[in-house]
Design a protein around this motif. Structure first.
Motif, PDB file in Angstrom:
ATOM      1  N   VAL A  58       7.830   9.798  12.055  1.00 30.31           N
ATOM      2  CA  VAL A  58       8.036  11.079  12.814  1.00 30.31           C
ATOM      3  C   VAL A  58       6.621  11.663  13.471  1.00 30.31           C
ATOM      4  O   VAL A  58       6.580  12.324  14.616  1.00 30.31           O
ATOM      5  CB  VAL A  58       8.859  12.242  12.057  1.00 30.31           C
ATOM      6  N   GLU A  59       5.527  11.377  12.680  1.00 29.34           N
ATOM      7  CA  GLU A  59       4.429  11.940  13.258  1.00 29.34           C
ATOM      8  C   GLU A  59       4.031  10.985  14.818  1.00 29.34           C
ATOM      9  O   GLU A  59       3.301  11.664  15.583  1.00 29.34           O
ATOM     10  CB  GLU A  59       3.399  11.491  12.440  1.00 29.34           C
ATOM     11  N   THR A  60       4.658   9.732  14.805  1.00 31.61           N
ATOM     12  CA  THR A  60       4.248   9.254  16.229  1.00 31.61           C
ATOM     13  C   THR A  60       4.992   9.746  17.291  1.00 31.61           C
ATOM     14  O   THR A  60       4.556   9.297  18.485  1.00 31.61           O
ATOM     15  CB  THR A  60       4.697   7.498  15.954  1.00 31.61           C
ATOM     16  N   LEU A  61       6.016  10.482  16.864  1.00 34.58           N
ATOM     17  CA  LEU A  61       6.705  10.970  17.921  1.00 34.58           C
ATOM     18  C   LEU A  61       5.854  12.283  18.561  1.00 34.58           C
ATOM     19  O   LEU A  61       5.958  12.771  19.862  1.00 34.58           O
ATOM     20  CB  LEU A  61       7.948  11.835  17.609  1.00 34.58           C
ATOM     21  N   THR A  62       4.955  12.944  17.738  1.00 38.87           N
ATOM     22  CA  THR A  62       4.002  13.977  18.159  1.00 38.87           C
ATOM     23  C   THR A  62       2.661  13.772  17.796  1.00 38.87           C
ATOM     24  O   THR A  62       2.285  14.534  16.883  1.00 38.87           O
ATOM     25  CB  THR A  62       4.567  15.306  17.651  1.00 38.87           C
ATOM     26  N   SER A  64      -0.024  14.534  18.761  1.00 36.63           N
ATOM     27  CA  SER A  64      -1.307  15.563  18.648  1.00 36.63           C
ATOM     28  C   SER A  64      -1.035  16.354  17.402  1.00 36.63           C
ATOM     29  O   SER A  64      -1.852  17.275  17.264  1.00 36.63           O
ATOM     30  CB  SER A  64      -1.013  16.377  19.920  1.00 36.63           C
ATOM     31  N   LEU A  65       0.243  16.525  16.737  1.00 33.45           N
ATOM     32  CA  LEU A  65       0.622  17.478  15.554  1.00 33.45           C
ATOM     33  C   LEU A  65       0.357  16.820  14.282  1.00 33.45           C
ATOM     34  O   LEU A  65       0.808  17.185  13.302  1.00 33.45           O
ATOM     35  CB  LEU A  65       1.917  18.165  15.924  1.00 33.45           C
ATOM     36  N   ALA A  66       0.025  15.435  14.255  1.00 33.38           N
ATOM     37  CA  ALA A  66      -0.274  14.708  12.854  1.00 33.38           C
ATOM     38  C   ALA A  66      -1.000  15.479  11.911  1.00 33.38           C
ATOM     39  O   ALA A  66      -2.121  15.876  12.544  1.00 33.38           O
ATOM     40  CB  ALA A  66      -0.556  13.396  13.317  1.00 33.38           C
ATOM     41  N   GLY A  67      -0.659  15.491  10.811  1.00 36.39           N
ATOM     42  CA  GLY A  67      -1.608  15.985   9.614  1.00 36.39           C
ATOM     43  C   GLY A  67      -1.245  17.410   9.988  1.00 36.39           C
ATOM     44  O   GLY A  67      -1.932  18.176   9.315  1.00 36.39           O
ATOM     45  N   GLY A  68      -0.293  18.046  10.715  1.00 37.51           N
ATOM     46  CA  GLY A  68      -0.292  19.680  10.436  1.00 37.51           C
ATOM     47  C   GLY A  68      -1.245  20.262  11.226  1.00 37.51           C
ATOM     48  O   GLY A  68      -1.182  21.491  11.475  1.00 37.51           O
ATOM     49  N   GLN A  69      -1.913  19.485  12.313  1.00 37.55           N
ATOM     50  CA  GLN A  69      -2.855  20.160  13.297  1.00 37.55           C
ATOM     51  C   GLN A  69      -2.214  20.517  14.380  1.00 37.55           C
ATOM     52  O   GLN A  69      -1.358  19.975  14.821  1.00 37.55           O
ATOM     53  CB  GLN A  69      -4.089  19.187  13.405  1.00 37.55           C
ATOM     54  N   GLY A  70      -2.681  21.664  15.102  1.00 36.29           N
ATOM     55  CA  GLY A  70      -2.060  22.029  16.487  1.00 36.29           C
ATOM     56  C   GLY A  70      -1.192  22.930  16.324  1.00 36.29           C
ATOM     57  O   GLY A  70      -0.758  23.375  15.491  1.00 36.29           O
ATOM     58  N   ARG A  71      -0.870  23.809  17.477  1.00 38.18           N
ATOM     59  CA  ARG A  71      -0.213  24.787  17.491  1.00 38.18           C
ATOM     60  C   ARG A  71       1.366  24.416  17.854  1.00 38.18           C
ATOM     61  O   ARG A  71       1.626  23.259  18.428  1.00 38.18           O
ATOM     62  CB  ARG A  71      -0.727  25.985  18.907  1.00 38.18           C
ATOM     63  N   ARG A  72       2.290  25.241  17.482  1.00 36.19           N
ATOM     64  CA  ARG A  72       3.653  24.952  17.765  1.00 36.19           C
ATOM     65  C   ARG A  72       3.849  25.105  19.406  1.00 36.19           C
ATOM     66  O   ARG A  72       3.350  25.769  19.787  1.00 36.19           O
ATOM     67  CB  ARG A  72       4.507  25.950  17.170  1.00 36.19           C
ATOM     68  N   GLN A  73       4.826  23.947  19.830  1.00 37.76           N
ATOM     69  CA  GLN A  73       4.946  23.984  21.194  1.00 37.76           C
ATOM     70  C   GLN A  73       6.367  24.322  21.430  1.00 37.76           C
ATOM     71  O   GLN A  73       7.286  24.054  20.482  1.00 37.76           O
ATOM     72  CB  GLN A  73       4.623  22.401  21.757  1.00 37.76           C
ATOM     73  N   HIS A  74       6.687  24.559  22.605  1.00 38.80           N
ATOM     74  CA  HIS A  74       8.016  24.951  22.863  1.00 38.80           C
ATOM     75  C   HIS A  74       8.992  23.868  22.579  1.00 38.80           C
ATOM     76  O   HIS A  74       8.615  22.796  22.910  1.00 38.80           O
ATOM     77  CB  HIS A  74       8.100  25.143  24.467  1.00 38.80           C
ATOM     78  N   GLY A  75      10.126  24.380  21.735  1.00 40.14           N
ATOM     79  CA  GLY A  75      11.119  22.991  21.705  1.00 40.14           C
ATOM     80  C   GLY A  75      10.752  22.172  20.263  1.00 40.14           C
ATOM     81  O   GLY A  75      11.443  21.148  19.977  1.00 40.14           O
ATOM     82  N   MET A  76       9.817  22.531  19.604  1.00 40.07           N
ATOM     83  CA  MET A  76       9.629  21.990  18.177  1.00 40.07           C
ATOM     84  C   MET A  76      10.314  22.642  17.151  1.00 40.07           C
ATOM     85  O   MET A  76      10.783  23.859  17.375  1.00 40.07           O
ATOM     86  CB  MET A  76       7.977  22.056  18.153  1.00 40.07           C
ATOM     87  N   ALA A  77      10.165  22.104  16.210  1.00 43.55           N
ATOM     88  CA  ALA A  77      10.981  22.442  14.867  1.00 43.55           C
ATOM     89  C   ALA A  77      10.259  21.825  13.562  1.00 43.55           C
ATOM     90  O   ALA A  77       9.481  21.017  13.525  1.00 43.55           O
ATOM     91  CB  ALA A  77      12.481  22.286  14.693  1.00 43.55           C
ATOM     92  N   SER A  78      10.473  22.652  12.382  1.00 44.02           N
ATOM     93  CA  SER A  78       9.510  22.437  11.210  1.00 44.02           C
ATOM     94  C   SER A  78      10.300  21.092  10.387  1.00 44.02           C
ATOM     95  O   SER A  78      11.408  20.955  10.353  1.00 44.02           O
ATOM     96  CB  SER A  78       9.683  23.628  10.331  1.00 44.02           C
TER      97      SER A  78
END
Length: 470
Positions: A58-62, A64-78
């Motif tokens: 799933v981290e390969t789908l996003t 930039s957010l791998a490892g919990g880094q980065g800000r929530r983007q529109h349309g994202m979920a936990s």
């Protein structure tokens, strides 16, 4: 509701027109408990190899957010319990997979499957991404639950006996209808969503005891979201996809006429009131729960050890043993589908906990010699009503028997608040989570008044990071 149109159109009309004002505080509370239970069992599984692999994917789908880094983007979920976010499909896939990985999530006898794991991951992901109120999730959950159970009642004998995993098949259809209701799609678009869901529906019982079983639950959620979002954008599918001559019921089952059963969608009592939610008390395949209830009743009457037992005979209703295909389990995952191991371990350990299904526990030499003393057989031709009996023959010639109809955690014998808290606490401990059990229960109790974003924020209150679940 009246009998009009194809099976897909009947389901879609119900989902589009369902009046949420029919639901009361008790429905909200039961949905909140189901959500607490589902999130808890997902978090408990965070350190399972299958869940770690799924997180890597799933981290390969996003990235930039791998490892919990980065800000929530529109349309994202936990990703529950990880302090990370993904795409709405990625979150639904991961959370559904994680919530089914330990086979500790709730069940439904009419569905012949697991309703909450097929419905809540996609509904929560969509609601979080779109900032939808929890009350709408409750309504959507009831729509999906109703659909799954009506389809299960219509298809369980043939469809299930052919080897389909009904959590993945019925669940995908019900989840697509639920997502359509959540997004307030009209009946025409929900009809298309059902057809698009059917284009992705699968899942076999041959995969039980492997990582693929939990993937099938996650895939049901991702597929439902994909179907609903495509339908929302005008993507089309055949209105006959469910019951046409080349449709689902003819290809996947016996060509049953399911329209009359679907015409009762929304009739009283609702399935959530009649069949109800069955919360698992033990982290094992549901087919073992009634024998476990009977065993623990007998153990409460008389203390005994494995060494005292000559043999154990278990009888049960049709279908209960179908998933229990791992007679000599080689690891923890297979152990959950072994009635022989689970019964022997329950006697040896004086209980069944998450720790009962570590690889080390399942393969211990002290248990192995007793597995062939335990035998189980189905003695009825119908799946409902479900029941089981257990007879223990002791070496001194004594025989003790117990029959169980209503299992613990069922609507007839629900877990108390204390028992649910104990389960959630075991899950948080096993998953080595920083989330406090009481916080999870408190947050989900506010499902009817809070937005899903606020609810998830309350659950994640300790501001845990992905590193904390390494």
């Amino acid at each position: 509701m009246s009998l009009r149109g194809t099976a897909s159109q009947i389901v879609a009309a119900f989902a589009a027109d369902f009046d949420s004002s029919r639901l009361d505080e008790d429905h909200v509370a039961r949905c909140g408990r189901a959500l607490a239970d589902t999130i808890a069992v997902a978090i408990a599984a965070q350190n399972e190899p299958a869940v770690r692999r799924a997180c890597d994917y799933v981290e390969t789908l996003t990235p930039s957010l791998a490892g919990g880094q980065g800000r929530r983007q529109h349309g994202m979920a936990s990703l529950w319990g990880r302090g990370q976010h993904s795409t709405v499909e990625g979150a639904a896939l991961f959370n559904g997979l994680a919530a089914h990985a330990l086979d500790f999530d709730d069940a439904s006898s009419p569905m012949s499957g697991h309703p909450s794991v097929a419905l809540l991951p996609c509904l929560i992901a969509l609601a979080e991404a779109r900032d939808i109120e929890g009350s709408r999730v409750v309504s959507a959950y009831v729509v999906g639950f109703e659909t799954c159970c009506k389809l299960g009642r219509a298809l369980d004998l043939t469809h299930y006996s052919r080897g389909w995993h009904m959590t993945a098949t019925m669940g995908t259809i019900g989840a697509a209808a639920a997502c359509g209701h959540l997004l307030e799609l009209d009946a025409e678009r929900i009809t298309h969503a059902i057809g698009l869901a059917l284009a992705q529906t699968g899942g076999t019982r041959e995969n039980f005891g492997t990582d693929a079983k939990s993937f099938q639950a996650g895939q049901a959620n991702a597929a439902a979201i994909r179907a609903a979002l495509l339908a929302e954008r005008g993507f089309t599918a055949s209105p006959h996809a469910l019951d046409g001559r080349a449709g689902f019921t003819h290809l996947y089952s016996g060509g049953e006429d399911i329209a009359p059963g679907l015409a009762t969608l929304g009739s009283l009592p609702l399935e959530i009131d009649g069949g109800g939610i069955e919360v698992k008390k033990y982290p094992a395949c549901y087919g073992i729960h009634r024998p476990l209830d009977g065993l623990f009743d007998l153990m409460a009457e008389r203390s005994f050890a494995l060494e005292d037992v000559e043999r154990i005979d278990i009888e049960t209703s049709y279908g209960a043993l179908a998933p229990l295909v791992r007679h000599l389990p080689r690891n923890g995952t297979e152990g959950k589908f072994s009635i022989e191991y689970t019964i022997a371990a329950a006697i040896a350990d004086r209980g069944i906990r998450l720790s009962s299904y570590s690889d080390e526990a399942v393969t211990r030499r002290s248990i192995a010699p007793y597995l062939d003393r335990i035998a189980a057989r189905e003695v009825t031709a119908t799946m409902i009503p479900r029941w089981a009996s257990i007879a223990i023959v002791f070496k001194n010639g004594q025989i003790r028997k117990r029959r169980v109809d209503a299992l613990r955690g069922s609507p007839q014998s629900p877990l108390s608040d204390e028992e649910l808290l104990a389960k959630v606490s075991d899950c948080m401990s096993w998953g080595r989570s920083a989330i406090r059990p009481a916080d999870l229960l408190e947050a989900t109790q506010q499902l009817g008044t809070a937005s899903i974003r606020d609810l998830i924020a309350m659950v994640e209150r300790p501001n845990m990071s992905a590193q904390e679940v390494q």
